[in-house]
Design a protein around this motif. Structure first.
Motif, PDB file in Angstrom:
ATOM      1  N   LEU A   1      -7.003   6.065  -1.530  1.00 27.25           N
ATOM      2  CA  LEU A   1      -8.213   5.404  -2.031  1.00 27.25           C
ATOM      3  C   LEU A   1      -8.890   4.601  -0.919  1.00 27.25           C
ATOM      4  O   LEU A   1     -10.122   4.627  -0.781  1.00 27.25           O
ATOM      5  CB  LEU A   1      -7.857   4.481  -3.202  1.00 27.25           C
ATOM      6  N   LEU A   2      -8.082   3.909  -0.115  1.00 33.42           N
ATOM      7  CA  LEU A   2      -8.642   3.114   0.976  1.00 33.42           C
ATOM      8  C   LEU A   2      -9.341   3.986   2.010  1.00 33.42           C
ATOM      9  O   LEU A   2     -10.418   3.641   2.513  1.00 33.42           O
ATOM     10  CB  LEU A   2      -7.532   2.293   1.647  1.00 33.42           C
TER      11      LEU A   2
ATOM     12  N   VAL B   1       0.849  -1.199   0.000  1.00 33.46           N
ATOM     13  CA  VAL B   1       0.000   0.000   0.000  1.00 33.46           C
ATOM     14  C   VAL B   1       0.882   1.246   0.000  1.00 33.46           C
ATOM     15  O   VAL B   1       1.543   1.555   0.989  1.00 33.46           O
ATOM     16  CB  VAL B   1      -0.940   0.027   1.224  1.00 33.46           C
ATOM     17  N   GLY B   2       0.891   1.951  -1.114  1.00 29.12           N
ATOM     18  CA  GLY B   2       1.611   3.217  -1.197  1.00 29.12           C
ATOM     19  C   GLY B   2       0.661   4.369  -0.913  1.00 29.12           C
ATOM     20  O   GLY B   2      -0.465   4.171  -0.457  1.00 29.12           O
ATOM     21  N   LYS B   3       1.112   5.580  -1.208  1.00 29.08           N
ATOM     22  CA  LYS B   3       0.317   6.763  -0.882  1.00 29.08           C
ATOM     23  C   LYS B   3      -1.003   6.798  -1.654  1.00 29.08           C
ATOM     24  O   LYS B   3      -2.060   7.110  -1.089  1.00 29.08           O
ATOM     25  CB  LYS B   3       1.118   8.036  -1.163  1.00 29.08           C
TER      26      LYS B   3
ATOM     27  N   ALA C   1      -5.399  -6.538  -1.553  1.00 29.07           N
ATOM     28  CA  ALA C   1      -6.483  -6.863  -0.618  1.00 29.07           C
ATOM     29  C   ALA C   1      -6.070  -8.010   0.301  1.00 29.07           C
ATOM     30  O   ALA C   1      -6.350  -7.988   1.511  1.00 29.07           O
ATOM     31  CB  ALA C   1      -7.751  -7.217  -1.384  1.00 29.07           C
ATOM     32  N   GLN C   2      -5.381  -8.985  -0.255  1.00 28.91           N
ATOM     33  CA  GLN C   2      -4.887 -10.112   0.554  1.00 28.91           C
ATOM     34  C   GLN C   2      -3.869  -9.621   1.580  1.00 28.91           C
ATOM     35  O   GLN C   2      -3.869 -10.054   2.732  1.00 28.91           O
ATOM     36  CB  GLN C   2      -4.248 -11.166  -0.359  1.00 28.91           C
ATOM     37  N   HIS C   3      -2.982  -8.719   1.162  1.00 31.30           N
ATOM     38  CA  HIS C   3      -1.981  -8.150   2.085  1.00 31.30           C
ATOM     39  C   HIS C   3      -2.654  -7.419   3.246  1.00 31.30           C
ATOM     40  O   HIS C   3      -2.228  -7.535   4.394  1.00 31.30           O
ATOM     41  CB  HIS C   3      -1.061  -7.172   1.336  1.00 31.30           C
TER      42      HIS C   3
END
Length: 228
Positions: free
Chosen positions: A189-190, A182-184, A217-219
């Protein structure tokens, strides 16, 4: 030492505090109100010349105020190694309706084995923002950046186009970016879809995949569900 760097004892008026000594603090934009126990520390020295530091007595359990309702709770390497004593102050701030706390934790070679426990307690049990640092100097740079983000022009602000981004949102972004993959951009978005740590941790794969794709999503799900 430039005038702006001088550590002054505050003459700023404090708003009415609830029982227990916690409550809104008047903090001018671009300044930090710090607990007097940090006077002369490496952390405070690292901020001098970058932001104005005002020292106050009696801020316990808060270590730093970044704005009137945003504060930092600092957990040192020694605090982690000593046990779970830090939990009491985190819970006090979490239960306060007046404050939004950001938890900064020293993650070092000595304290690393204890880090997963505080990460789980802070993020999952309390739903608070946690930011790891390797040293007090790194923490000073982080605090400076959080304060300076508040003073940016709205057009340069990644969160809001018409008003300043609240500090808790800036720190929440950093917390979400700790998740592998997950970057910036994905973090933004999340947070648009799941605006709190608790909502994000409870999201299903079906809810996450349209936002960040199946792999990330799995991460995310593994990050919140794996034993710590």
């Amino acid at each position: 030492m430039p005038p702006s760097a001088s550590p002054l004892r505050s003459r700023l008026p404090m708003a009415t505090n609830p029982a227990g000594g916690m409550g809104p603090m008047h903090v001018p934009i671009g300044q930090v109100v710090a607990s007097d126990r940090w006077r002369g520390s490496q952390l405070a020295q690292g901020m001098q010349g970058k932001v104005k530091i005002v020292f106050e007595d009696g801020l316990t359990p808060v270590d730093f105020y970044l704005s009137s309702r945003s504060c930092i709770l600092y957990v040192t390497e020694a605090d982690l190694v000593a046990g779970n004593g830090y939990r009491k102050k985190l819970v006090r701030v979490r239960n306060s309706s007046n404050l939004q706390g950001i938890v900064i934790v020293e993650k070092t070679q000595m304290s690393e084995q204890y880090f997963s426990a505080i990460q789980k307690f802070t993020m999952l049990d309390l739903g608070m923002v946690l930011l790891p640092v390797a040293s007090q100097m790194e923490a000073s740079c982080l605090i400076i950046q959080l304060v300076q983000e508040q003073t940016k022009e709205p057009s340069k602000n990644p969160f809001l186009t018409k008003k300043r981004a609240p500090i808790p949102e800036l720190s929440l972004l950093r917390t979400v970016q700790q998740i592998p993959g997950v970057g910036k951009v994905k973090a933004l978005l999340l947070l648009q879809k799941f605006p709190s740590i608790q909502q994000l941790s409870n999201a299903s794969l079906r809810e996450l995949e349209p936002v960040v794709g199946p792999a990330v999503a799995q991460h995310i799900q593994a990050f919140f569900t794996q034993p710590r």
